[in-house]
Scaffold this active site. Structure first.
Site, PDB file in Angstrom:
ATOM      1  N   TYR A   1      13.643  30.780   8.524  1.00  0.00           N
ATOM      2  CA  TYR A   1      12.420  31.531   8.816  1.00  0.00           C
ATOM      3  C   TYR A   1      12.256  31.797  10.309  1.00  0.00           C
ATOM      4  CZ  TYR A   1      10.435  30.866   4.138  1.00  0.00           C
ATOM      5  OH  TYR A   1      10.190  30.904   2.791  1.00  0.00           O
TER       6      TYR A   1
ATOM      7  N   LYS B   1       0.851  -1.205   0.000  1.00  0.00           N
ATOM      8  CA  LYS B   1       0.000   0.000   0.000  1.00  0.00           C
ATOM      9  C   LYS B   1       0.880   1.246   0.000  1.00  0.00           C
ATOM     10  CE  LYS B   1      -0.346  -0.366   5.046  1.00  0.00           C
ATOM     11  NZ  LYS B   1      -1.179  -0.855   6.161  1.00  0.00           N
TER      12      LYS B   1
HETATM   13  C1  LIG Z   1      -0.366  -1.800   6.850  1.00  0.00           C
HETATM   14  C2  LIG Z   1      -0.902  -3.101   7.239  1.00  0.00           C
HETATM   15  C3  LIG Z   1      -0.064  -4.211   7.374  1.00  0.00           C
HETATM   16  C4  LIG Z   1       1.443  -4.114   7.297  1.00  0.00           C
HETATM   17  O1  LIG Z   1       1.924  -3.601   8.527  1.00  0.00           O
HETATM   18  P1  LIG Z   1       3.473  -3.342   8.789  1.00  0.00           P
HETATM   19  O2  LIG Z   1       3.525  -2.918  10.203  1.00  0.00           O
HETATM   20  O3  LIG Z   1       3.890  -2.294   7.835  1.00  0.00           O
HETATM   21  O4  LIG Z   1       4.158  -4.625   8.535  1.00  0.00           O
HETATM   22  C5  LIG Z   1      -0.639  -5.450   7.613  1.00  0.00           C
HETATM   23  N1  LIG Z   1      -1.990  -5.566   7.734  1.00  0.00           N
HETATM   24  C6  LIG Z   1      -2.816  -4.510   7.655  1.00  0.00           C
HETATM   25  C7  LIG Z   1      -4.271  -4.704   7.833  1.00  0.00           C
HETATM   26  C8  LIG Z   1      -2.298  -3.232   7.417  1.00  0.00           C
HETATM   27  O5  LIG Z   1      -3.124  -2.190   7.342  1.00  0.00           O
END
Ligand SMILES: *Cc1c(COP(=O)(O)O)cnc(C)c1O
Length: 366
Positions: free
Chosen positions: A259, A41
């Site tokens: 800034y 993702k």
């Molecule tokens: C993002 C996610 C993962 C992966 O988690 P990590 O901590 O990055 O390994 C697994 N399962 C679900 C449902 C997630 O949303």
């Protein structure tokens, strides 16, 4: 045409696909007995789905998870037809056709989603995952809902291929919540005989057998994040970010930089300016506490991180390393993604998923 990846300004991001593949194999060895999927993702945690997904497939990964339908479409384009792609965030009303068209599997998280998927697929059962919420209170059927659904005729049209839940505190060893989730999930799983089960994310893979079940879903660890915080990381770094120094100047004691003059030179200092900033995903919250390495020497950020520029105090760096055109290291070596996250008051996940679009990207080992 000018090769922009060779122009000196801005950040240069290197993604090591060989390390990504090695990390997948390392996780698969750790989880031996279970299938090891890959969570890709957020554009493969900022590394790029079009490059990362095929590299993971070539390493042996067959099952992929994304968050959104749009990401699943990118993943499908990058992967062979035999790859299984799940969409974690379920499916918006009316989108079942889009899932069917690209052979994608939604992760169904409510009675409404289950009913709509069943109605849309009555002609031919199509696989989908069921998400059970065992403590996150975010997505998924409650445990009692999942238990009740197991005996419901609506499931005849759903063909669940996976029942899954998500750990709340996998990275905190011995958190009592984990044991409770493992127990609740085991009860749910028993109500779905013959359906594969999945609970573990990256950190969950390292919690022993309890959370592993049939399929593990690592994300962060694939991209070089440490799934065992407080212990040395078993993973290889995947991303490296460098930027060339745009300018070097001397400032007198009492002069400010950046800034709102948030930093004042305590003595005569040498400052270097880098052409990257928060518009490139380098958080403004790293102002005054981030660092880069110049000639191997830690050089603190001074002043506020601005949109396109970061100022470093390079007084302690060797003069030949702290000059216009020389590289400063922002992510890599001792500055792993976990450290960079800490230095910005956030976590490495946010650093990876925010990696800038303006960086010149180079993929190695694909
Ligand atoms: C993002 C996610 C993962 C992966 O988690 P990590 O901590 O990055 O390994 C697994 N399962 C679900 C449902 C997630 O949303």
């Amino acid at each position: 045409m000018t090769d922009l990846s060779r122009t000196p300004h801005g950040g240069r991001l290197t993604v090591d696909l060989g390390a990504l593949a090695a990390n997948w194999r390392r996780l698969a060895a750790e989880a031996a007995g279970a299938e090891t999927a890959a969570v890709i993702k957020a554009d493969a945690y900022g590394c790029g789905i079009p490059a990362a997904a095929p590299a993971l497939r070539a390493a042996g990964c067959r099952t992929f998870f994304v968050a959104h339908l749009s990401e699943a479409v990118s993943a499908r384009a990058a992967l062979p037809p035999d790859a299984v792609i799940y969409v974690l965030n379920g499916f918006p009303p009316g989108s079942a056709e889009a899932y069917r068209g690209a052979d994608l599997r939604p992760v169904l998280g409510s009675r409404d989603e289950v009913a709509e998927w069943a109605a849309a697929n009555r002609a031919g059962r199509r696989p989908a995952a069921l998400h059970v919420d065992t403590g996150m209170n975010r997505l998924g059927l409650s445990v009692p809902e999942a238990m009740a659904l197991a005996g419901d005729p609506v499931l005849a049209d759903v063909a669940p291929s996976l029942v899954m839940s998500h750990l709340v505190s996998a990275e905190v060893p011995d958190d009592p919540l984990t044991a409770r989730q493992v127990g609740d999930f085991a009860r749910v799983r028993a109500a779905y005989p013959g359906v594969a089960a999945s609970l573990a994310n990256s950190a969950g893979v390292f919690l022993g057998r309890g959370p592993r079940h049939d399929l593990v879903r690592p994300g962060y660890a694939l991209y070089g994040g440490n799934p065992t915080p407080g212990r040395p990381s078993p993973m290889r770094p995947v991303v490296r970010l460098e930027a060339e120094i745009a300018q070097v100047r001397e400032v007198a004691p009492g002069e400010s930089a950046g800034y709102n003059a948030r930093w004042t030179a305590p003595s005569r200092r040498r400052l270097a300016t880098l052409s990257l900033g928060y518009a490139d995903g380098f958080p403004r919250s790293a102002s005054g506490r981030g660092e880069a390495r110049v000639g191997g020497v830690a050089c603190p950020f001074v002043g506020t991180v601005s949109m396109d520029l970061i100022i470093l105090d390079v007084t302690d760096a060797p003069a030949e390393a702290a000059r216009r055109g020389a590289p400063a290291l922002l992510i890599g070596d001792a500055l792993d993604v976990d450290a960079v996250g800490r230095n910005a008051g956030t976590i490495g996940y946010e650093i990876l998923t925010g990696l800038g679009r303006r960086y010149a990207r180079e993929y190695r080992g694909g």
